[in-house]
Structure formats: C-alpha cells, structure tokens
Enzyme design. Structure first.
Site, PDB file in Angstrom:
ATOM      1  N   GLU A  66       5.535  -9.621   1.236  1.00  0.00           N
ATOM      2  CA  GLU A  66       4.542  -9.560   2.638  1.00  0.00           C
ATOM      3  C   GLU A  66       3.455 -10.347   2.213  1.00  0.00           C
ATOM      4  OE1 GLU A  66       5.976  -5.852   5.372  1.00  0.00           O
ATOM      5  OE2 GLU A  66       4.354  -5.436   3.666  1.00  0.00           O
ATOM      6  N   THR A  79       9.926   5.246   8.562  1.00  0.00           N
ATOM      7  CA  THR A  79       8.976   4.232   8.150  1.00  0.00           C
ATOM      8  C   THR A  79       8.631   4.719   6.976  1.00  0.00           C
ATOM      9  OG1 THR A  79       8.369   4.261  10.614  1.00  0.00           O
ATOM     10  CG2 THR A  79       6.813   3.004   8.940  1.00  0.00           C
ATOM     11  N   ASP A  97       9.611   2.525   0.741  1.00  0.00           N
ATOM     12  CA  ASP A  97       8.693   2.258  -0.041  1.00  0.00           C
ATOM     13  C   ASP A  97       8.378   3.435  -1.025  1.00  0.00           C
ATOM     14  OD1 ASP A  97       8.064  -0.013   0.911  1.00  0.00           O
ATOM     15  OD2 ASP A  97       7.090   0.815   2.777  1.00  0.00           O
ATOM     16  N   GLY A 106      20.117   2.748   3.460  1.00  0.00           N
ATOM     17  CA  GLY A 106      19.393   4.027   4.217  1.00  0.00           C
ATOM     18  C   GLY A 106      20.258   5.194   4.011  1.00  0.00           C
ATOM     19  N   ALA A 127       0.729  -1.169  -0.007  1.00  0.00           N
ATOM     20  CA  ALA A 127      -0.172   0.050   0.069  1.00  0.00           C
ATOM     21  C   ALA A 127       0.811   1.078   0.025  1.00  0.00           C
ATOM     22  CB  ALA A 127      -0.875  -0.013   1.292  1.00  0.00           C
TER      23      ALA A 127
HETATM   24  O1  RIB Z   1       8.253  -0.590   4.838  1.00  0.00           O
HETATM   25  C1  RIB Z   1       7.609  -0.008   5.715  1.00  0.00           C
HETATM   26  C2  RIB Z   1       6.487  -0.791   6.178  1.00  0.00           C
HETATM   27  O2  RIB Z   1       6.955  -2.331   6.449  1.00  0.00           O
HETATM   28  C3  RIB Z   1       5.534  -0.598   7.216  1.00  0.00           C
HETATM   29  O3  RIB Z   1       4.458   0.323   6.768  1.00  0.00           O
HETATM   30  C4  RIB Z   1       5.021  -2.013   8.019  1.00  0.00           C
HETATM   31  O4  RIB Z   1       3.827  -2.146   7.932  1.00  0.00           O
HETATM   32  C5  RIB Z   1       5.776  -3.002   6.910  1.00  0.00           C
HETATM   33  O5  RIB Z   1       4.969  -3.790   6.094  1.00  0.00           O
END
Ligand code: RIB
Length: 304
Positions: A140, A248, A252, A222, A43
């Site tokens: 995941e 966080t 992504d 990083g 997401a």
């Molecule tokens: O990459 C960060 C994400 O990894 C987080 O939002 C967590 O839910 C995991 O899926």
C-alpha cells in the site's frame, strides 16, 4: 537476540459500512450506521504484533489533518513506537470498506499520504531495522520504496515478511529476497495467474510460489482457513468456527500474530495455527485494530 518488529507500510482512516447488499448502479442505499476505525494494512499488522507484546516500530506517513492525528494517537495507544511516522502535506490515506452480512468485504483505499513515503524515511528507520528480528511489508506504499526497503531490511539482518496485498507487480528480485510471502486467495490468483477456490489448489499454488521465489508461503483462504508451505512442506490449517461480526483487518491480525509467534520461536506452521486463533477473535468484533486480541485474550479464548 533480536526481538522487535518493524512494519514499513500504510496507515488509513477506515470508514466501515455494514451493508445488507451491494447497491445497484444509480441506487442510493441507506445503511444503519458506520464504524470509523484506525486502519491500513501496515498499521493494523503493527498494532496486532504490539497488542501481543512485541516491541514494534511503525514506519510510514500520515497527513497533517485530524485523521492523521487520530491515527498517530491510536497507534501509540496500542503501544506501537510511532517515532518513524512522518506527518506530510498530503491527506491521510483512507479505507472505505463495505461489509456484507454474509462476511464478504468490498474495499477501496485512497492512497493519500501513504504514497509520500520516501527512501529517506526508510533510511531514517535504519536503527529500528537493525534492532528488529522481522520486517513486515505490504503493497500500500509505492512499489519502488517497498523494493528499496526490502533490500535495506535484508541488509540490516531482518527476516523479511511480505504481505503482497493489494496484489500489484513487484520485481522478481524483491520477491526472491523475502523469507515469507503472505497472500489471500484473490492475491494468490494474481501471482499464480489462476483461480484459487479450494485448499488443494492453494497447496499446489503455495508449493509453486515457494519453489519460484525460494520463500515460505502462506495463502489465507478467508473462512476456510489457510495453507502454509514451510521448507517445501504444505499444511492446511482450518479456521476456527466463530460467530463472525465483521472481518476487516482479520488478515492483518493473522500477519501481526505470525510475526509475534516467530519471535517466540514457533515454526511457521505453528505460528499460523496461533495466528488463526488471533484472527478468529478479531472477526468477532467490528473494526480492525480495536478487535485485535491481546495475548491474555488469546490464551483465555483458546485454553487448549
Ligand atoms: O486489511 C484491511 C485494511 O486494508 C483496512 O484497514 C484498509 O484501510 C485497507 O488498508
């Protein structure tokens, strides 16, 4: 010309704790506050692509619970097409993120509904795949579904980008079907079976993986930056210096931005430079998705 992205992957309800240090065994460590955020690598990547202006489909599963309601609503709010998100009886996936002041992150995920996705869910999204220029995957959801979906995306004519995170076994055959493979330094160590601590080691590792799987490789490092191996040529891209608040979803943000930039016609190396700007903005605010920039924010922040 195709200009859409389909992301097949996870949606998680994230609880992010900013902790002064890791608790000791048996210790209860008080923390000042918690941030609740829509997350899940799938997401997050879809939201970043959409925030930059790409028509993006999300394929995955959430529970019939309040967290599932929240995730569908949030994903929609950021413009992602949610018609391929299925509600199921399992609880919505969850991320528990412990973020240290130093920027280090210790995260756990509860798979929940993410593991309820089936081949039928992937088949249902065939139209989306046929319209998409790029299909993006992470690890995941069940490996077997990923392998099926990667194969399907390839047959539908998509460029396949796999973010092999969290690191897990995936068939060599599937890895060879990928056009772009993205890992961080921890995941790279898993696939290379050796530690990656410097950009030189990452360049060597990226070249090795590129030759082994016949794919372009990105190793993110990083706060150091990233290494990209495009057509057998490696380039180190340093990170932007910013006052990071919490990281966080930074990786992504980077991947969603690479997806956008490739559709815009940039080379993979140029796309990584653009993505570096996006993730630098993302780390400056708490939470993953709310912190990810729009195209205007990127242009405004990095005018040159
Ligand atoms: O990459 C960060 C994400 O990894 C987080 O939002 C967590 O839910 C995991 O899926």
């Amino acid at each position: 010309m195709r200009s859409k992205i389909t992301v097949i992957g996870s949606l998680n309800y994230d609880v992010i704790l900013k902790i002064p240090r890791l608790p000791q065994c048996g210790e209860t460590l008080p923390v000042k506050s918690a941030v609740f955020s829509a997350g899940g690598k799938g997401a997050n990547q879809a939201v970043q692509a959409s925030k930059l202006g790409v028509e993006t489909y999300m394929v995955g599963c959430v529970g019939e619970d309040v967290q599932g309601d929240y995730l569908v609503k949030t994903t929609e709010k950021y413009g992602v097409n949610t018609k391929y998100i299925r509600r199921c009886s399992e609880s919505t996936g969850m991320g528990v993120v412990n973020a240290l002041e130093s920027g280090e992150v210790y995260a756990c995920i509860v798979r929940g509904a993410n593991f309820a996705i089936t081949r039928a869910d992937v088949d249902a999204a065939e139209e989306a795949l046929k319209e998409s220029e790029t299909a993006i995957f992470q690890l995941e959801i069940p490996g077997e579904i990923n392998e099926y979906a990667i194969d399907k995306a390839k047959k539908c004519g998509c460029r396949v980008l796999l973010n092999a995170a969290p690191a897990a076994e995936i068939s060599e055959e599937s890895l060879k079907k990928c056009d772009i493979l993205v890992v961080n330094e921890v995941e790279a160590a898993f696939y290379l079976k050796e530690k990656i601590e410097t950009s030189e080691q990452a360049e060597k590792g990226a070249l090795y993986l590129s030759e082994k799987y016949g794919a372009d490789i990105i190793i993110t490092l990083g706060s150091l930056g990233s290494v990209v191996c495009e057509d057998g040529k490696t380039t180190f891209i340093p990170s932007k210096k910013v006052n990071a608040v919490e990281s966080t979803g930074a990786g992504d943000s980077f991947i969603g931005a690479v997806g956008y930039a490739l559709i815009e016609g940039m080379s993979l190396t140029e796309a990584c430079k653009f993505a570096t700007c996006c993730s630098a903005i993302t780390v400056c605010k708490p939470g993953g998705q709310p912190a990810m920039p729009t195209l205007d924010e990127v242009k405004e922040t990095y005018k040159d």
